[in-house]
Design a protein around this motif. Sequence first.
Motif, PDB file in Angstrom:
ATOM      1  N   VAL A  55       0.816  -1.212   0.000  1.00 18.04           N
ATOM      2  CA  VAL A  55       0.000   0.000   0.000  1.00 18.04           C
ATOM      3  C   VAL A  55       0.854   1.268   0.000  1.00 18.04           C
ATOM      4  N   ASP A  56       2.137   1.131   0.324  1.00 20.45           N
ATOM      5  CA  ASP A  56       3.031   2.280   0.294  1.00 20.45           C
ATOM      6  C   ASP A  56       3.150   2.765  -1.151  1.00 20.45           C
ATOM      7  N   PRO A  57       2.975   4.055  -1.402  1.00 20.80           N
ATOM      8  CA  PRO A  57       3.012   4.558  -2.776  1.00 20.80           C
ATOM      9  C   PRO A  57       4.368   4.414  -3.463  1.00 20.80           C
ATOM     10  N   ALA A  58       5.442   4.196  -2.706  1.00 19.57           N
ATOM     11  CA  ALA A  58       6.772   4.051  -3.296  1.00 19.57           C
ATOM     12  C   ALA A  58       7.109   2.602  -3.646  1.00 19.57           C
ATOM     13  N   VAL A  59       6.246   1.650  -3.239  1.00 19.49           N
ATOM     14  CA  VAL A  59       6.505   0.228  -3.482  1.00 19.49           C
ATOM     15  C   VAL A  59       5.813  -0.211  -4.763  1.00 19.49           C
ATOM     16  N   GLU A  60       6.574  -0.878  -5.644  1.00 16.84           N
ATOM     17  CA  GLU A  60       5.990  -1.397  -6.878  1.00 16.84           C
ATOM     18  C   GLU A  60       5.342  -2.757  -6.638  1.00 16.84           C
ATOM     19  N   LYS A  61       6.103  -3.692  -6.004  1.00 17.74           N
ATOM     20  CA  LYS A  61       5.530  -5.011  -5.718  1.00 17.74           C
ATOM     21  C   LYS A  61       6.347  -5.713  -4.650  1.00 17.74           C
ATOM     22  N   VAL A  62       5.718  -6.713  -4.032  1.00 14.26           N
ATOM     23  CA  VAL A  62       6.358  -7.559  -3.029  1.00 14.26           C
ATOM     24  C   VAL A  62       6.292  -8.986  -3.543  1.00 14.26           C
ATOM     25  N   MET A  63       7.438  -9.671  -3.532  1.00 11.55           N
ATOM     26  CA  MET A  63       7.485 -11.034  -4.057  1.00 11.55           C
ATOM     27  C   MET A  63       8.095 -11.973  -3.026  1.00 11.55           C
ATOM     28  N   HIS A  64       7.542 -13.181  -2.966  1.00 12.34           N
ATOM     29  CA  HIS A  64       8.143 -14.235  -2.147  1.00 12.34           C
ATOM     30  C   HIS A  64       9.194 -14.935  -2.980  1.00 12.34           C
ATOM     31  N   VAL A  65      10.314 -15.268  -2.359  1.00 12.58           N
ATOM     32  CA  VAL A  65      11.364 -16.018  -3.039  1.00 12.58           C
ATOM     33  C   VAL A  65      11.077 -17.487  -2.782  1.00 12.58           C
ATOM     34  N   SER A  66      10.901 -18.254  -3.859  1.00 11.15           N
ATOM     35  CA  SER A  66      10.488 -19.638  -3.704  1.00 11.15           C
ATOM     36  C   SER A  66      11.628 -20.641  -3.822  1.00 11.15           C
ATOM     37  N   GLU A  67      12.821 -20.186  -4.172  1.00 12.14           N
ATOM     38  CA  GLU A  67      13.950 -21.105  -4.305  1.00 12.14           C
ATOM     39  C   GLU A  67      14.453 -21.518  -2.924  1.00 12.14           C
ATOM     40  N   LEU A  68      14.636 -22.816  -2.729  1.00 13.91           N
ATOM     41  CA  LEU A  68      15.170 -23.324  -1.475  1.00 13.91           C
ATOM     42  C   LEU A  68      16.697 -23.318  -1.519  1.00 13.91           C
ATOM     43  N   TYR A  69      17.309 -23.243  -0.365  1.00 15.08           N
ATOM     44  CA  TYR A  69      18.757 -23.316  -0.223  1.00 15.08           C
ATOM     45  C   TYR A  69      19.448 -22.350  -1.188  1.00 15.08           C
ATOM     46  N   LYS A  70      19.136 -21.094  -1.049  1.00 12.87           N
ATOM     47  CA  LYS A  70      19.574 -20.092  -2.008  1.00 12.87           C
ATOM     48  C   LYS A  70      21.089 -20.008  -2.168  1.00 12.87           C
ATOM     49  N   LEU A  71      21.831 -20.202  -1.089  1.00  9.45           N
ATOM     50  CA  LEU A  71      23.282 -20.086  -1.192  1.00  9.45           C
ATOM     51  C   LEU A  71      23.918 -21.292  -1.880  1.00  9.45           C
ATOM     52  N   ALA A  72      23.243 -22.435  -1.877  1.00  5.32           N
ATOM     53  CA  ALA A  72      23.788 -23.636  -2.504  1.00  5.32           C
ATOM     54  C   ALA A  72      23.075 -23.995  -3.806  1.00  5.32           C
ATOM     55  N   ASN A  73      21.981 -23.364  -4.094  1.00  4.95           N
ATOM     56  CA  ASN A  73      21.175 -23.675  -5.271  1.00  4.95           C
ATOM     57  C   ASN A  73      21.919 -23.312  -6.556  1.00  4.95           C
ATOM     58  N   ARG A  74      21.841 -24.156  -7.570  1.00  2.00           N
ATOM     59  CA  ARG A  74      22.526 -23.896  -8.846  1.00  2.00           C
ATOM     60  C   ARG A  74      22.006 -22.637  -9.536  1.00  2.00           C
ATOM     61  N   ALA A  75      20.797 -22.230  -9.262  1.00  2.00           N
ATOM     62  CA  ALA A  75      20.277 -21.000  -9.865  1.00  2.00           C
ATOM     63  C   ALA A  75      21.068 -19.782  -9.394  1.00  2.00           C
ATOM     64  N   PHE A  76      21.596 -19.834  -8.189  1.00  2.00           N
ATOM     65  CA  PHE A  76      22.340 -18.710  -7.627  1.00  2.00           C
ATOM     66  C   PHE A  76      23.844 -18.952  -7.620  1.00  2.00           C
ATOM     67  N   HIS A  77      24.248 -20.228  -7.743  1.00  2.00           N
ATOM     68  CA  HIS A  77      25.653 -20.607  -7.667  1.00  2.00           C
ATOM     69  C   HIS A  77      25.893 -21.733  -8.670  1.00  2.00           C
ATOM     70  N   PRO A  78      26.049 -21.421  -9.962  1.00  2.08           N
ATOM     71  CA  PRO A  78      26.097 -22.449 -11.008  1.00  2.08           C
ATOM     72  C   PRO A  78      27.356 -23.329 -10.995  1.00  2.08           C
ATOM     73  N   GLU A  79      28.443 -22.853 -10.375  1.00  2.00           N
ATOM     74  CA  GLU A  79      29.668 -23.643 -10.370  1.00  2.00           C
ATOM     75  C   GLU A  79      29.569 -24.787  -9.365  1.00  2.00           C
ATOM     76  N   ASP A  80      30.376 -25.852  -9.606  1.00  2.00           N
ATOM     77  CA  ASP A  80      30.447 -26.958  -8.659  1.00  2.00           C
ATOM     78  C   ASP A  80      31.096 -26.474  -7.373  1.00  2.00           C
ATOM     79  N   SER A  81      30.619 -27.001  -6.251  1.00  2.00           N
ATOM     80  CA  SER A  81      31.246 -26.689  -4.955  1.00  2.00           C
ATOM     81  C   SER A  81      32.459 -27.593  -4.757  1.00  2.00           C
ATOM     82  N   VAL A  82      33.501 -27.028  -4.236  1.00  2.00           N
ATOM     83  CA  VAL A  82      34.710 -27.799  -3.934  1.00  2.00           C
ATOM     84  C   VAL A  82      34.845 -27.856  -2.429  1.00  2.00           C
ATOM     85  N   ILE A  83      34.871 -29.083  -1.935  1.00  2.00           N
ATOM     86  CA  ILE A  83      34.948 -29.257  -0.474  1.00  2.00           C
ATOM     87  C   ILE A  83      36.248 -29.953  -0.130  1.00  2.00           C
TER      88      ILE A  83
END
Length: 83
Positions: A55-83
């Motif tokens: 309802v704030d006039p300066a806000v365009e939209k609010v979205m929920h982020v549906s991706e799980l495990y964002k820091l490890a997810n390939r959508a956010f981190h496409p390279e292979d993890s090296v452990i």
Amino acid sequence: MIIVMKTTASKEDVEKVSGSVEKLGLRVNVVNGATQSVIGIIGDTTKVDPESIEVDPAVEKVMHVSELYKLANRAFHPEDSVI
């Protein structure tokens, strides 16, 4: 959850919205782009009513982020993890 601000939103508008979210005990990460700002909410977003933010006039939209495990997810981190 992500809050997308309108291109006409001022720095004060962004600070006001992020401050209202911080009052709920959540952390915010503000990303200022060339034409638009985005506020990322970190924490338990069940405390946030998206409609109360939209309802704030300066806000365009609010979205929920549906991706799980964002820091490890390939959508956010496409390279292979090296452990």
